[in-house]
Write a protein that holds these residues in place. Structure first.
Motif, PDB file in Angstrom:
ATOM      1  N   ILE A 280      15.085 -27.635 -40.061  1.00 19.08           N
ATOM      2  CA  ILE A 280      14.251 -26.468 -39.826  1.00 19.08           C
ATOM      3  C   ILE A 280      13.602 -26.039 -41.133  1.00 19.08           C
ATOM      4  O   ILE A 280      14.294 -25.675 -42.084  1.00 19.08           O
ATOM      5  N   PHE A 281      12.286 -26.100 -41.133  1.00 16.80           N
ATOM      6  CA  PHE A 281      11.519 -25.699 -42.303  1.00 16.80           C
ATOM      7  C   PHE A 281      11.228 -24.200 -42.218  1.00 16.80           C
ATOM      8  O   PHE A 281      10.951 -23.679 -41.130  1.00 16.80           O
TER       9      PHE A 281
ATOM     10  N   TRP B 184      19.271 -37.933 -32.261  1.00 18.29           N
ATOM     11  CA  TRP B 184      17.877 -37.490 -32.151  1.00 18.29           C
ATOM     12  C   TRP B 184      17.606 -36.646 -33.377  1.00 18.29           C
ATOM     13  O   TRP B 184      18.182 -35.582 -33.571  1.00 18.29           O
ATOM     14  N   ASP B 185      16.713 -37.114 -34.226  1.00 20.70           N
ATOM     15  CA  ASP B 185      16.391 -36.547 -35.528  1.00 20.70           C
ATOM     16  C   ASP B 185      15.000 -35.938 -35.427  1.00 20.70           C
ATOM     17  O   ASP B 185      14.021 -36.643 -35.197  1.00 20.70           O
ATOM     18  N   VAL B 186      14.917 -34.607 -35.577  1.00 26.97           N
ATOM     19  CA  VAL B 186      13.637 -33.946 -35.355  1.00 26.97           C
ATOM     20  C   VAL B 186      13.408 -32.850 -36.397  1.00 26.97           C
ATOM     21  O   VAL B 186      14.346 -32.196 -36.839  1.00 26.97           O
ATOM     22  N   PHE B 187      12.165 -32.709 -36.827  1.00 27.51           N
ATOM     23  CA  PHE B 187      11.746 -31.642 -37.734  1.00 27.51           C
ATOM     24  C   PHE B 187      11.182 -30.489 -36.912  1.00 27.51           C
ATOM     25  O   PHE B 187      10.527 -30.701 -35.893  1.00 27.51           O
ATOM     26  N   SER B 188      11.381 -29.257 -37.400  1.00 30.60           N
ATOM     27  CA  SER B 188      10.909 -28.094 -36.675  1.00 30.60           C
ATOM     28  C   SER B 188      10.568 -26.949 -37.621  1.00 30.60           C
ATOM     29  O   SER B 188      11.146 -26.837 -38.701  1.00 30.60           O
ATOM     30  N   THR B 189       9.679 -26.084 -37.158  1.00 34.71           N
ATOM     31  CA  THR B 189       9.474 -24.799 -37.811  1.00 34.71           C
ATOM     32  C   THR B 189      10.551 -23.855 -37.285  1.00 34.71           C
ATOM     33  O   THR B 189      11.229 -24.151 -36.298  1.00 34.71           O
TER      34      THR B 189
ATOM     35  N   GLY C 202       3.170 -19.891 -35.327  1.00 35.83           N
ATOM     36  CA  GLY C 202       2.792 -19.397 -34.011  1.00 35.83           C
ATOM     37  C   GLY C 202       1.331 -19.582 -33.655  1.00 35.83           C
ATOM     38  O   GLY C 202       0.985 -19.735 -32.495  1.00 35.83           O
ATOM     39  N   ARG C 203       0.460 -19.633 -34.652  1.00 32.49           N
ATOM     40  CA  ARG C 203      -0.973 -19.816 -34.403  1.00 32.49           C
ATOM     41  C   ARG C 203      -1.356 -21.288 -34.409  1.00 32.49           C
ATOM     42  O   ARG C 203      -2.194 -21.722 -33.624  1.00 32.49           O
ATOM     43  N   THR C 204      -0.749 -22.080 -35.287  1.00 27.38           N
ATOM     44  CA  THR C 204      -1.162 -23.477 -35.448  1.00 27.38           C
ATOM     45  C   THR C 204      -0.139 -24.487 -34.917  1.00 27.38           C
ATOM     46  O   THR C 204      -0.398 -25.678 -34.929  1.00 27.38           O
ATOM     47  N   GLY C 205       1.023 -24.031 -34.455  1.00 26.93           N
ATOM     48  CA  GLY C 205       2.078 -24.944 -34.026  1.00 26.93           C
ATOM     49  C   GLY C 205       1.770 -25.669 -32.730  1.00 26.93           C
ATOM     50  O   GLY C 205       1.156 -25.125 -31.818  1.00 26.93           O
ATOM     51  N   THR C 206       2.182 -26.922 -32.674  1.00 29.26           N
ATOM     52  CA  THR C 206       2.085 -27.732 -31.451  1.00 29.26           C
ATOM     53  C   THR C 206       3.405 -28.458 -31.257  1.00 29.26           C
ATOM     54  O   THR C 206       4.249 -28.503 -32.141  1.00 29.26           O
ATOM     55  N   SER C 207       3.586 -29.053 -30.128  1.00 35.49           N
ATOM     56  CA  SER C 207       4.758 -29.868 -29.807  1.00 35.49           C
ATOM     57  C   SER C 207       6.073 -29.098 -29.957  1.00 35.49           C
ATOM     58  O   SER C 207       6.895 -29.401 -30.813  1.00 35.49           O
ATOM     59  N   PRO C 208       6.300 -28.088 -29.093  1.00 31.61           N
ATOM     60  CA  PRO C 208       7.575 -27.382 -29.148  1.00 31.61           C
ATOM     61  C   PRO C 208       8.723 -28.357 -28.887  1.00 31.61           C
ATOM     62  O   PRO C 208       8.748 -29.027 -27.860  1.00 31.61           O
ATOM     63  N   ILE C 209       9.642 -28.454 -29.830  1.00 33.32           N
ATOM     64  CA  ILE C 209      10.610 -29.559 -29.799  1.00 33.32           C
ATOM     65  C   ILE C 209      11.604 -29.480 -28.651  1.00 33.32           C
ATOM     66  O   ILE C 209      12.079 -30.508 -28.189  1.00 33.32           O
ATOM     67  N   LEU C 210      11.941 -28.303 -28.170  1.00 36.93           N
ATOM     68  CA  LEU C 210      12.951 -28.206 -27.122  1.00 36.93           C
ATOM     69  C   LEU C 210      12.416 -27.601 -25.821  1.00 36.93           C
ATOM     70  O   LEU C 210      13.190 -27.297 -24.922  1.00 36.93           O
ATOM     71  N   ALA C 211      11.104 -27.476 -25.686  1.00 33.93           N
ATOM     72  CA  ALA C 211      10.513 -26.806 -24.529  1.00 33.93           C
ATOM     73  C   ALA C 211      10.871 -27.456 -23.197  1.00 33.93           C
ATOM     74  O   ALA C 211      11.034 -26.774 -22.211  1.00 33.93           O
TER      75      ALA C 211
ATOM     76  N   ASP D 168      10.118 -21.303 -35.573  1.00 35.11           N
ATOM     77  CA  ASP D 168       9.773 -20.934 -34.207  1.00 35.11           C
ATOM     78  C   ASP D 168       9.723 -22.131 -33.257  1.00 35.11           C
ATOM     79  O   ASP D 168       9.250 -22.014 -32.133  1.00 35.11           O
ATOM     80  N   GLY D 169      10.230 -23.275 -33.686  1.00 37.37           N
ATOM     81  CA  GLY D 169      10.478 -24.386 -32.774  1.00 37.37           C
ATOM     82  C   GLY D 169       9.361 -25.393 -32.580  1.00 37.37           C
ATOM     83  O   GLY D 169       9.411 -26.183 -31.637  1.00 37.37           O
ATOM     84  N   TYR D 170       8.366 -25.426 -33.456  1.00 39.49           N
ATOM     85  CA  TYR D 170       7.286 -26.389 -33.310  1.00 39.49           C
ATOM     86  C   TYR D 170       7.534 -27.630 -34.159  1.00 39.49           C
ATOM     87  O   TYR D 170       7.993 -27.541 -35.292  1.00 39.49           O
ATOM     88  N   GLY D 171       7.192 -28.778 -33.605  1.00 38.86           N
ATOM     89  CA  GLY D 171       7.392 -30.050 -34.290  1.00 38.86           C
ATOM     90  C   GLY D 171       6.165 -30.550 -35.012  1.00 38.86           C
ATOM     91  O   GLY D 171       6.219 -31.539 -35.728  1.00 38.86           O
ATOM     92  N   SER D 172       5.039 -29.884 -34.834  1.00 33.43           N
ATOM     93  CA  SER D 172       3.806 -30.321 -35.477  1.00 33.43           C
ATOM     94  C   SER D 172       2.850 -29.137 -35.541  1.00 33.43           C
ATOM     95  O   SER D 172       3.207 -28.019 -35.170  1.00 33.43           O
ATOM     96  N   PHE D 173       1.622 -29.409 -35.979  1.00 33.64           N
ATOM     97  CA  PHE D 173       0.607 -28.367 -36.075  1.00 33.64           C
ATOM     98  C   PHE D 173      -0.747 -28.961 -35.757  1.00 33.64           C
ATOM     99  O   PHE D 173      -0.943 -30.169 -35.818  1.00 33.64           O
ATOM    100  N   VAL D 174      -1.697 -28.095 -35.408  1.00 33.45           N
ATOM    101  CA  VAL D 174      -3.025 -28.546 -34.994  1.00 33.45           C
ATOM    102  C   VAL D 174      -3.761 -29.214 -36.153  1.00 33.45           C
ATOM    103  O   VAL D 174      -3.523 -28.907 -37.319  1.00 33.45           O
ATOM    104  N   GLU D 175      -4.650 -30.119 -35.796  1.00 34.70           N
ATOM    105  CA  GLU D 175      -5.511 -30.779 -36.775  1.00 34.70           C
ATOM    106  C   GLU D 175      -6.280 -29.720 -37.544  1.00 34.70           C
ATOM    107  O   GLU D 175      -6.770 -28.761 -36.976  1.00 34.70           O
ATOM    108  N   GLY D 176      -6.328 -29.874 -38.841  1.00 37.42           N
ATOM    109  CA  GLY D 176      -7.071 -28.946 -39.674  1.00 37.42           C
ATOM    110  C   GLY D 176      -6.241 -27.794 -40.219  1.00 37.42           C
ATOM    111  O   GLY D 176      -6.729 -27.039 -41.063  1.00 37.42           O
TER     112      GLY D 176
END
Length: 192
Positions: A148-149, A7-12, A154-163, A14-22
């Protein structure tokens, strides 16, 4: 022979795999460098089978088939699209332009267990969070590869990878620093 499942995953950080549109982050949170891109291309230089859930497959296929000049994509993305893919979905009917994709409907744990038993090549899944949470719970994920990038979103992160992943002990198998700031950690997860 049992194929290895990564399982190959990118993260911030703080554990987010993506960020909000915009949000003003780039595709790799603006932290990609030549070492990261070369390393990613090398990961996709060997024969593998990709495994996707429906949402990640739709998102990836949309990027890959959007009419973008393939020379404008990072090489690892081009290589990934050339690989055979198994898509586990009860809703998809179309391979969305993926050259060698098979859509399979049914219990993901059973499907991946069968793939692992029958595949002559390693299996790799990118993102597909809920799919991989279920596969980890079933003990089918052999390697959890987290890149891990060095950002906090924390404000724009979405999709917590291990939640939704449950509790796991992690044995560190490999680690490396890419471009002086991005960490890649490869673990063997064991349910706790």
């Amino acid at each position: 022979m049992t194929a290895t499942y990564t399982w190959d995953v990118f993260s911030t950080l703080d554990g987010y795999g993506s960020f909000v549109e915009g949000a003003d982050w780039g595709g790799y949170w603006s932290k990609q460098g030549p070492e990261l891109l070369e390393h990613r291309a090398a990961l996709f230089d060997t024969e593998q089978r990709m495994v996707f859930g429906a949402t990640t497959f739709r998102e990836t296929a949309a990027i890959m088939s959007s009419g973008i000049d393939p020379n404008a994509l990072d090489e690892w993305n081009v290589r990934a699209m050339r690989m055979p893919a198994t898509v586990i979905s009860a809703t998809l009917q179309d391979t969305l332009g993926w050259p060698d994709a098979t859509i399979v409907s049914g219990n993901a744990v059973d499907i991946v267990a069968q793939l692992k038993a029958q595949s002559d090549v390693p299996l790799r899944s990118q993102a597909s969070l809920s799919l991989n949470w279920a596969l980890m719970a079933a003990g089918l994920v052999d390697r959890l590869q987290v890149t891990i990038f060095p950002v906090i979103s924390g404000r724009t992160g979405t999709s917590p990878i291990l939640a939704g992943a449950g509790d796991f002990d992690l044995e560190l198998l490999e680690s490396r620093t890419l471009d002086g700031h991005t960490q890649e950690l490869v673990y063997r997860p064991t349910p706790h």
